[in-house]
Motif scaffolding. Structure first.
Motif, PDB file in Angstrom:
ATOM      1  N   GLY A 253      33.393 -17.026 -19.163  1.00  0.00           N
ATOM      2  CA  GLY A 253      32.996 -16.096 -18.109  1.00  0.00           C
ATOM      3  C   GLY A 253      34.123 -15.172 -17.692  1.00  0.00           C
ATOM      4  N   VAL A 254      35.309 -15.740 -17.511  1.00  0.00           N
ATOM      5  CA  VAL A 254      36.470 -14.931 -17.106  1.00  0.00           C
ATOM      6  C   VAL A 254      36.811 -13.907 -18.188  1.00  0.00           C
ATOM      7  CG1 VAL A 254      38.941 -15.001 -16.601  1.00  0.00           C
ATOM      8  CG2 VAL A 254      37.414 -16.696 -15.577  1.00  0.00           C
ATOM      9  N   ALA A 255      36.784 -14.339 -19.449  1.00  0.00           N
ATOM     10  CA  ALA A 255      37.073 -13.418 -20.555  1.00  0.00           C
ATOM     11  C   ALA A 255      36.044 -12.291 -20.602  1.00  0.00           C
ATOM     12  CB  ALA A 255      37.087 -14.182 -21.876  1.00  0.00           C
ATOM     13  N   GLY A 256      34.780 -12.637 -20.339  1.00  0.00           N
ATOM     14  CA  GLY A 256      33.732 -11.624 -20.332  1.00  0.00           C
ATOM     15  C   GLY A 256      33.928 -10.605 -19.225  1.00  0.00           C
ATOM     16  N   VAL A 257      34.297 -11.084 -18.053  1.00  0.00           N
ATOM     17  CA  VAL A 257      34.534 -10.186 -16.917  1.00  0.00           C
ATOM     18  C   VAL A 257      35.733  -9.281 -17.192  1.00  0.00           C
ATOM     19  CG1 VAL A 257      35.261 -10.118 -14.493  1.00  0.00           C
ATOM     20  CG2 VAL A 257      33.451 -11.684 -15.206  1.00  0.00           C
ATOM     21  N   GLU A 258      36.772  -9.836 -17.809  1.00  0.00           N
ATOM     22  CA  GLU A 258      37.956  -9.039 -18.129  1.00  0.00           C
ATOM     23  C   GLU A 258      37.653  -8.005 -19.213  1.00  0.00           C
ATOM     24  OE1 GLU A 258      41.526  -9.014 -17.302  1.00  0.00           O
ATOM     25  OE2 GLU A 258      40.610  -9.735 -15.482  1.00  0.00           O
ATOM     26  N   ALA A 259      36.816  -8.392 -20.172  1.00  0.00           N
ATOM     27  CA  ALA A 259      36.545  -7.512 -21.312  1.00  0.00           C
ATOM     28  C   ALA A 259      35.584  -6.379 -20.959  1.00  0.00           C
ATOM     29  CB  ALA A 259      35.982  -8.322 -22.479  1.00  0.00           C
ATOM     30  N   ILE A 260      34.622  -6.662 -20.074  1.00  0.00           N
ATOM     31  CA  ILE A 260      33.606  -5.661 -19.729  1.00  0.00           C
ATOM     32  C   ILE A 260      33.977  -5.042 -18.388  1.00  0.00           C
ATOM     33  CG2 ILE A 260      31.142  -5.213 -19.418  1.00  0.00           C
ATOM     34  CD1 ILE A 260      30.654  -7.929 -20.853  1.00  0.00           C
ATOM     35  N   LYS A 261      34.588  -3.882 -18.433  1.00  0.00           N
ATOM     36  CA  LYS A 261      35.046  -3.229 -17.213  1.00  0.00           C
ATOM     37  C   LYS A 261      33.874  -2.547 -16.518  1.00  0.00           C
ATOM     38  CE  LYS A 261      39.160  -4.573 -17.736  1.00  0.00           C
ATOM     39  NZ  LYS A 261      39.674  -5.615 -16.834  1.00  0.00           N
ATOM     40  N   ALA A 262      33.641  -2.932 -15.272  1.00  0.00           N
ATOM     41  CA  ALA A 262      32.555  -2.344 -14.492  1.00  0.00           C
ATOM     42  C   ALA A 262      32.806  -2.616 -13.018  1.00  0.00           C
ATOM     43  CB  ALA A 262      31.202  -2.927 -14.916  1.00  0.00           C
ATOM     44  N   GLU A 263      32.152  -1.826 -12.170  1.00  0.00           N
ATOM     45  CA  GLU A 263      32.262  -2.030 -10.733  1.00  0.00           C
ATOM     46  C   GLU A 263      31.566  -3.332 -10.354  1.00  0.00           C
ATOM     47  OE1 GLU A 263      33.779  -0.138  -8.472  1.00  0.00           O
ATOM     48  OE2 GLU A 263      34.467   1.365  -9.910  1.00  0.00           O
ATOM     49  N   GLY A 264      32.141  -4.057  -9.415  1.00  0.00           N
ATOM     50  CA  GLY A 264      31.512  -5.292  -8.967  1.00  0.00           C
ATOM     51  C   GLY A 264      32.379  -6.007  -7.957  1.00  0.00           C
ATOM     52  N   ILE A 265      31.756  -6.870  -7.160  1.00  0.00           N
ATOM     53  CA  ILE A 265      32.512  -7.597  -6.137  1.00  0.00           C
ATOM     54  C   ILE A 265      33.163  -8.849  -6.706  1.00  0.00           C
ATOM     55  CG2 ILE A 265      31.041  -6.724  -4.286  1.00  0.00           C
ATOM     56  CD1 ILE A 265      29.706  -9.492  -4.218  1.00  0.00           C
ATOM     57  N   ILE A 266      32.774  -9.216  -7.928  1.00  0.00           N
ATOM     58  CA  ILE A 266      33.337 -10.410  -8.562  1.00  0.00           C
ATOM     59  C   ILE A 266      34.280  -9.985  -9.677  1.00  0.00           C
ATOM     60  CG2 ILE A 266      32.803 -12.474  -9.917  1.00  0.00           C
ATOM     61  CD1 ILE A 266      30.134 -12.616  -8.449  1.00  0.00           C
ATOM     62  N   GLY A 267      35.469 -10.564  -9.669  1.00  0.00           N
ATOM     63  CA  GLY A 267      36.447 -10.216 -10.689  1.00  0.00           C
ATOM     64  C   GLY A 267      37.491 -11.298 -10.848  1.00  0.00           C
ATOM     65  N   ARG A 268      38.568 -10.942 -11.493  1.00  0.00           N
ATOM     66  CA  ARG A 268      39.626 -11.899 -11.815  1.00  0.00           C
ATOM     67  C   ARG A 268      40.204 -12.572 -10.575  1.00  0.00           C
ATOM     68  NH1 ARG A 268      45.390 -11.842 -12.723  1.00  0.00           N
ATOM     69  NH2 ARG A 268      45.913 -13.262 -14.433  1.00  0.00           N
ATOM     70  N   HIS A 269      40.336 -11.824  -9.505  1.00  0.00           N
ATOM     71  CA  HIS A 269      40.994 -12.370  -8.319  1.00  0.00           C
ATOM     72  C   HIS A 269      40.128 -13.395  -7.591  1.00  0.00           C
ATOM     73  CE1 HIS A 269      44.420  -9.699  -8.680  1.00  0.00           C
ATOM     74  NE2 HIS A 269      43.568  -8.754  -9.007  1.00  0.00           N
ATOM     75  N   LEU A 270      38.819 -13.294  -7.745  1.00  0.00           N
ATOM     76  CA  LEU A 270      37.947 -14.320  -7.167  1.00  0.00           C
ATOM     77  C   LEU A 270      38.160 -15.650  -7.881  1.00  0.00           C
ATOM     78  CD1 LEU A 270      35.695 -15.134  -5.229  1.00  0.00           C
ATOM     79  CD2 LEU A 270      34.046 -14.433  -6.971  1.00  0.00           C
ATOM     80  N   PHE A 271      38.293 -15.581  -9.189  1.00  0.00           N
ATOM     81  CA  PHE A 271      38.528 -16.802  -9.972  1.00  0.00           C
ATOM     82  C   PHE A 271      39.850 -17.473  -9.566  1.00  0.00           C
ATOM     83  CE2 PHE A 271      41.470 -16.370 -13.743  1.00  0.00           C
ATOM     84  CZ  PHE A 271      41.668 -17.724 -13.993  1.00  0.00           C
ATOM     85  N   ILE A 272      40.873 -16.666  -9.317  1.00  0.00           N
ATOM     86  CA  ILE A 272      42.162 -17.221  -8.896  1.00  0.00           C
ATOM     87  C   ILE A 272      42.068 -17.797  -7.484  1.00  0.00           C
ATOM     88  CG2 ILE A 272      44.556 -16.625  -8.349  1.00  0.00           C
ATOM     89  CD1 ILE A 272      44.501 -14.648 -10.663  1.00  0.00           C
ATOM     90  N   LEU A 273      41.327 -17.119  -6.603  1.00  0.00           N
ATOM     91  CA  LEU A 273      41.167 -17.620  -5.233  1.00  0.00           C
ATOM     92  C   LEU A 273      40.435 -18.962  -5.225  1.00  0.00           C
ATOM     93  CD1 LEU A 273      41.468 -17.184  -2.176  1.00  0.00           C
ATOM     94  CD2 LEU A 273      39.259 -15.992  -2.226  1.00  0.00           C
ATOM     95  N   VAL A 274      39.409 -19.092  -6.049  1.00  0.00           N
ATOM     96  CA  VAL A 274      38.675 -20.364  -6.138  1.00  0.00           C
ATOM     97  C   VAL A 274      39.609 -21.474  -6.613  1.00  0.00           C
ATOM     98  CG1 VAL A 274      36.840 -21.594  -7.372  1.00  0.00           C
ATOM     99  CG2 VAL A 274      36.412 -19.302  -6.461  1.00  0.00           C
ATOM    100  N   MET A 275      40.448 -21.169  -7.596  1.00  0.00           N
ATOM    101  CA  MET A 275      41.428 -22.153  -8.073  1.00  0.00           C
ATOM    102  C   MET A 275      42.387 -22.558  -6.954  1.00  0.00           C
ATOM    103  SD  MET A 275      42.507 -20.845 -11.890  1.00  0.00           S
ATOM    104  CE  MET A 275      43.973 -21.836 -11.775  1.00  0.00           C
ATOM    105  N   PHE A 276      42.830 -21.579  -6.190  1.00  0.00           N
ATOM    106  CA  PHE A 276      43.768 -21.848  -5.100  1.00  0.00           C
ATOM    107  C   PHE A 276      43.136 -22.764  -4.050  1.00  0.00           C
ATOM    108  CE2 PHE A 276      45.179 -20.485  -0.810  1.00  0.00           C
ATOM    109  CZ  PHE A 276      46.476 -20.961  -0.861  1.00  0.00           C
ATOM    110  N   ILE A 277      41.908 -22.439  -3.642  1.00  0.00           N
ATOM    111  CA  ILE A 277      41.220 -23.252  -2.628  1.00  0.00           C
ATOM    112  C   ILE A 277      40.978 -24.665  -3.154  1.00  0.00           C
ATOM    113  CG2 ILE A 277      39.078 -23.503  -1.317  1.00  0.00           C
ATOM    114  CD1 ILE A 277      38.946 -20.426  -1.222  1.00  0.00           C
ATOM    115  N   ALA A 278      40.564 -24.756  -4.418  1.00  0.00           N
ATOM    116  CA  ALA A 278      40.308 -26.070  -5.015  1.00  0.00           C
ATOM    117  C   ALA A 278      41.585 -26.898  -5.107  1.00  0.00           C
ATOM    118  CB  ALA A 278      39.698 -25.896  -6.403  1.00  0.00           C
ATOM    119  N   SER A 279      42.705 -26.240  -5.327  1.00  0.00           N
ATOM    120  CA  SER A 279      43.985 -26.953  -5.390  1.00  0.00           C
ATOM    121  C   SER A 279      44.355 -27.513  -4.018  1.00  0.00           C
ATOM    122  CB  SER A 279      45.089 -26.010  -5.882  1.00  0.00           C
ATOM    123  OG  SER A 279      44.799 -25.523  -7.174  1.00  0.00           O
ATOM    124  N   ILE A 280      44.081 -26.734  -2.976  1.00  0.00           N
ATOM    125  CA  ILE A 280      44.375 -27.192  -1.611  1.00  0.00           C
ATOM    126  C   ILE A 280      43.519 -28.407  -1.248  1.00  0.00           C
ATOM    127  CG2 ILE A 280      44.304 -26.558   0.837  1.00  0.00           C
ATOM    128  CD1 ILE A 280      46.525 -25.148  -0.689  1.00  0.00           C
TER     129      ILE A 280
END
Length: 305
Positions: A253-280
């Motif tokens: 999913g992350v690779a697909g989002v990175e490869a297909i450039k388009a406007e959207g509220i979901i992107g790479r930084h959401l994936f990193i934020l989820v990882m950060f929250i899950a780590s906490i």
């Protein structure tokens, strides 16, 4: 209609890798087919081959959009005969080209202002940084920090590649901290991941400001390293094959989002934020499930859009 820029000494000031007048030309090129610069001596700082130069304003007989060469225009919407910046000063008008800007007529406010002091350069850089399209996390978290830092990054002379490489090194450091799978290490791993994302966003913004290339390949490697460490972290806690399956799906999913450039509220930084929250909260497996669903859903949306 044609555009005529009345250049002055402040037109040559540096605006994050380009002169003020070159940034102005970039904005005007979206609205006018022909752009002229007066006086002709400013040809040495204008690298656009399509721009024409006037030795004398008497050589130009037509009505045109006439603008000050030290103007920063964030957004231009034509209408009326006089255009005032956000500070109320006239920065452009429609008429026969002249150095005089004390005009009368139907005025219109536009998003822009005159660059008269060095602090105006910093203001312009921040506005340019804020114009970049971002996902929701980058807009409200990383983007705010990036916009604040952009003037300093431009002054310091860092290249986008340098920032991308620092981002990758922090992602690798995050990977190493996920390996022990202890709570305190996981927290630091999440912090390193967030900082990596912020620096990557700074590199991307700097590349846009300087019209430089973006290094998406480095992003892909960073994403892979982060997800590999995070998936290993989930496997150490949960066990079995489920974390690896979810990690693989999340990576797709992350690779697909990175490869297909388009406007959207979901992107790479959401994936990193989820990882950060899950780590906490020490819940990596649940986070992988969420990422697998959200990121693949966004990739599919971009693909069929």
């Amino acid at each position: 209609m044609k555009a005529v820029i009345i250049a002055n000494e402040k037109s040559s000031w540096d605006l994050c890798g380009k002169s003020v007048i070159e940034k102005l030309i970039e904005e005007l090129s979206y609205h006018f087919d022909e752009i002229y610069v007066y006086p002709a001596r400013y040809r040495k700082i204008v690298r656009d081959e399509n721009v024409k130069f006037l030795k004398s304003l008497k050589d130009f007989k037509e009505r045109a959009f006439v603008v000050k060469g030290n103007a920063f225009i964030e957004e231009l919407k034509l209408g009326g005969n006089i255009f005032r910046g956000s500070d109320g000063k006239i920065i452009a008008y429609i008429g026969k080209p002249s150095k005089r800007f004390d005009r009368k007529g139907r005025g219109k406010r536009i998003k822009g202002f005159e660059i008269e002091e060095r602090k105006d350069i910093e203001k312009a850089v921040k506005l340019l940084a804020e114009k970049e399209s971002r996902d929701i996390v980058a807009t409200y978290i990383c983007g705010k920090i990036t916009s604040f830092l952009s003037p300093s990054l431009c002054k310091a002379g860092y290249s986008p590649l340098q920032l991308y490489l620092v981002s990758f090194l922090l992602a690798f450091l995050s990977f190493l901290f996920y390996i022990p799978s202890k709570y305190i290490f996981a927290v630091f791993a999440g912090i390193f991941a967030m900082v990596s994302g912020m620096i990557e966003e700074s590199g991307r913004t700097l590349a846009k400001l300087k019209n430089d290339r973006e290094f998406f390949a480095i992003n892909i490697f960073s994403d892979f390293i982060l997800l590999l460490g995070f998936t290993y972290f989930a496997w150490r806690i949960y066990g079995g094959v489920i974390p690896w399956i979810l990690g693989f799906l999340a990576a797709m999913g992350v690779a697909g989002v990175e490869a297909i450039k388009a406007e959207g509220i979901i992107g790479r930084h959401l994936f990193i934020l989820v990882m950060f929250i899950a780590s906490i909260f020490y819940q990596p497996t649940m986070a992988l499930l969420v990422l697998a669903i959200i990121m693949n859903g966004e990739a599919i949306r971009r693909l069929i859009k």
